[in-house]
Design a protein around this motif. Structure first.
Motif, mmCIF file in Angstrom:
data_model
loop_
_atom_site.group_PDB
_atom_site.id
_atom_site.type_symbol
_atom_site.label_atom_id
_atom_site.label_comp_id
_atom_site.label_asym_id
_atom_site.label_seq_id
_atom_site.Cartn_x
_atom_site.Cartn_y
_atom_site.Cartn_z
ATOM 1 N N PHE A 184 -0.557 7.717 1.570
ATOM 2 C CA PHE A 184 -0.799 6.448 0.853
ATOM 3 C C PHE A 184 -1.416 6.917 -0.642
ATOM 4 N N TYR A 190 0.854 -1.310 -0.010
ATOM 5 C CA TYR A 190 -0.064 0.029 -0.128
ATOM 6 C C TYR A 190 0.959 1.408 0.124
ATOM 7 N N TRP A 191 1.922 1.293 0.946
ATOM 8 C CA TRP A 191 2.707 2.526 0.642
ATOM 9 C C TRP A 191 3.617 2.650 -0.327
ATOM 10 N N ASN A 228 3.042 0.961 -3.016
ATOM 11 C CA ASN A 228 1.990 0.795 -4.053
ATOM 12 C C ASN A 228 2.388 -0.086 -5.047
#
Length: 550
Positions: free
Chosen positions: A353, A226-227, A229
């Motif tokens: 994010f 998620y960070w 991505n």
């Protein structure tokens, strides 16, 4: 299969849908690596570029097989579950294989930087009761210097081509003799067993031993998925040395869980930004994470000379990102830089994010599963706009990846685990949108004429001046103000120290930020005092200035 990635469109949806739970007896090497390698053995896992620019590609099956082989080799050498093992290797392939092998065996790796002196090695080995060292050939002589005063050392493994001293085992020799089958047994490590130990950087006092259990690996799932991505097939480069926690943040657990290929450039010697850009261009790196210092060097290069068309997402951590660097990078590449914040003691706590609009200078908002709040000195929750200490609420079902404690130091652990919170020692404030803005360590804040000034905001203003490469801002005693702001500055090669330049920098800061924050004292130096992990030792500068008044 890689972790099934959700695609929240808002931050609220991110918090509501993304969670991390740790199965009982979880072990990344068995439960992720071996399982994934069995299902998809040829899935790309790593692109490795050595110091001469030679490229090698490795799949998951390679790491599954070789980690089993080395687990057997280390077991045959006398290592067992619970033994502590110092690992001093560069960004070479053997670091990943060794870490995974020790995870399977249950011996506890202590990743260590290659800059350790014999004194450092002596201290760490004796303090931690380390049984084995697996070391790069270029480091072996320093281990040998420390060895006579390290009675717990009984297993020494040499990695590399240089001649091997007596009493050492050769990595390749023991590897060749070992089986590549290492079955999981009923007493195999996992769950609440110790996974690894990091020595903290030690910006103040001696370094502490930070203990993480096997759930820590899963705690990095939000980092990669998620960070950063990441998508399956991405080629991800995090600029980090293997002796520090950032390596497992960006070059290991979360990136493989996301389905990405870890990109490793094992350069030796001085960092050259042009070489990094050439490597990224040639090998089509798609996602990139580096400390702001690296971005500062990169934007000084002619970025248009390099084909960065494959690059689609950028992140940063390790220190605070200056607004000018953010804007310059975005202007040239079209890509914003998404910040993240955490500690050796934690996984990713706070970040910007993909579903969030980056605010230059903000570290973002709390990561899924992390109960982050700001507390004042009386333990009250701070409203927006009021600075406080970043603290983590200690619920059993949250904060996957929070450290188990400071090994062998229960008093130090108790000093940061207070009334249901882990106290990070870092100061920040939160804006009305819920974004956090980092101010610095609690000890770093400057109290001048009733104002509380964070060093980062002054440093940020200073380094936007073309003369300044690096700056450290501290307080010095002042009979009227209590403390005055002082800047210790490293200049670019084309500038020379002078009273005129000092005045110019002071005026520059007054224009860039609130005038009361400008440095009344400026010292020009050739280099800043830093820990071996590269963090500025502001405490050392303060100690030198303790009896200095303006």
């Amino acid at each position: 299969m890689p972790v099934a990635k959700l695609r929240p469109k808002t931050y609220r949806e991110l918090l509501e849908t993304v969670s991390v739970s740790v199965p009982e007896h979880y072990n990344f090497a068995f439960d992720f690596l071996d399982a994934e390698a069995a299902a998809d053995p040829t899935r790309p896992a790593m692109i490795h570029i050595d110091n001469d620019g030679n490229r090698r590609d490795f799949d998951l099956a390679f790491f599954s097989r070789e980690s089993a082989r080395m687990a057997n080799a280390f077991k045959d050498a006398g290592l067992k579950k619970g033994d502590r093992v110092m690992v001093i290797l560069y960004r070479r392939l053997e670091w990943w294989v060794t870490m995974l092998a020790l995870h399977k065996l249950g011996a506890v790796p202590v990743p260590s930087p290659n800059l350790l002196t014999p004194h450092d090695i002596d201290f760490r080995v004796n303090y931690a009761g380390i049984k084995a060292i697996i070391a790069e050939d270029s480091v072996v002589s320093r281990v040998e210097d420390a060895r006579p005063t390290c009675p717990t050392l009984s297993v020494l493994v040499h990695v590399g081509e240089a001649p091997m001293p007596a009493g050492w085992l050769d990595y390749e020799t023991i590897r060749a003799a070992a089986s590549d089958v290492f079955p999981r047994t009923a007493d195999a490590p996992g769950g609440k067993d110790t996974l690894l130990i990091f020595f903290s950087s030690g910006t103040t006092g001696m370094p502490k031993m930070v203990e993480h259990t096997h759930g820590y690996a899963l705690g990095h799932m939000p980092t990669g998925v998620y960070w950063h991505n990441l998508e399956p097939g991405d080629v991800h480069l995090t600029v980090a040395d293997t002796g520090w926690g950032k390596a497992v943040w960006g070059k290991f657990y979360g990136q493989w869980m996301a389905g990405a290929t870890v990109f490793v450039w094992d350069f030796r010697g001085k960092f050259h930004p042009a070489e990094l850009l050439e490597i990224m261009s040639k090998h089509k790196v798609t996602t990139f994470c580096a400390p702001p210092t690296v971005y500062r060097f990169l934007i000084r290069e002619d970025l248009k000379k390099y084909d960065l068309s494959a690059l689609r997402y950028c992140t940063t951590a390790g220190e605070l990102l200056n607004d000018g660097v953010f804007r310059a990078w975005k202007e040239i590449t079209g890509l914003p830089i998404h910040e993240g914040y955490g500690q050796t003691e934690t996984c990713l706590q706070i970040a910007t994010f993909p579903c969030m609009e980056p605010k230059p200078g903000s570290i973002g908002r709390p990561a899924p599963g992390w109960n982050v709040t700001l507390l004042d000195e009386e333990g009250h929750v701070c409203p927006p706009g009021v600075e406080g200490e970043i603290c983590i609420g200690l619920e059993d079902d949250k904060n996957v990846g929070l450290f188990a404690g400071y090994l062998l130091e229960p008093a130090k652990t108790a000093s940061v685990m207070i009334d249901g919170y882990y106290h990070t020692g870092d100061k920040a404030w939160m804006d009305e949108d819920g974004y956090y803005w980092f101010l610095g360590r609690t000890d770093d804040l400057i109290k001048s004429s009733g104002y509380r000034i964070g060093p980062f905001e002054v440093e940020s203003a200073l380094i936007t001046h073309p003369a300044v490469v690096e700056a450290a801002v501290t307080g010095v005693p002042d009979p009227v103000r209590g403390q005055a702001v002082k800047a210790t500055v490293v200049l670019a090669p084309e500038f020379d120290p002078s009273d005129e330049l000092a005045k110019e920098l002071q005026n520059h800061v007054k224009k860039e930020t609130a005038p009361y924050k400008y440095p009344r004292v400026i010292d020009f130096v050739d280099e800043l005092p830093k820990t071996i992990s590269g963090k500025i030792k502001r405490a050392e500068i303060r100690a030198r200035d303790a009896n200095r008044e303006i």
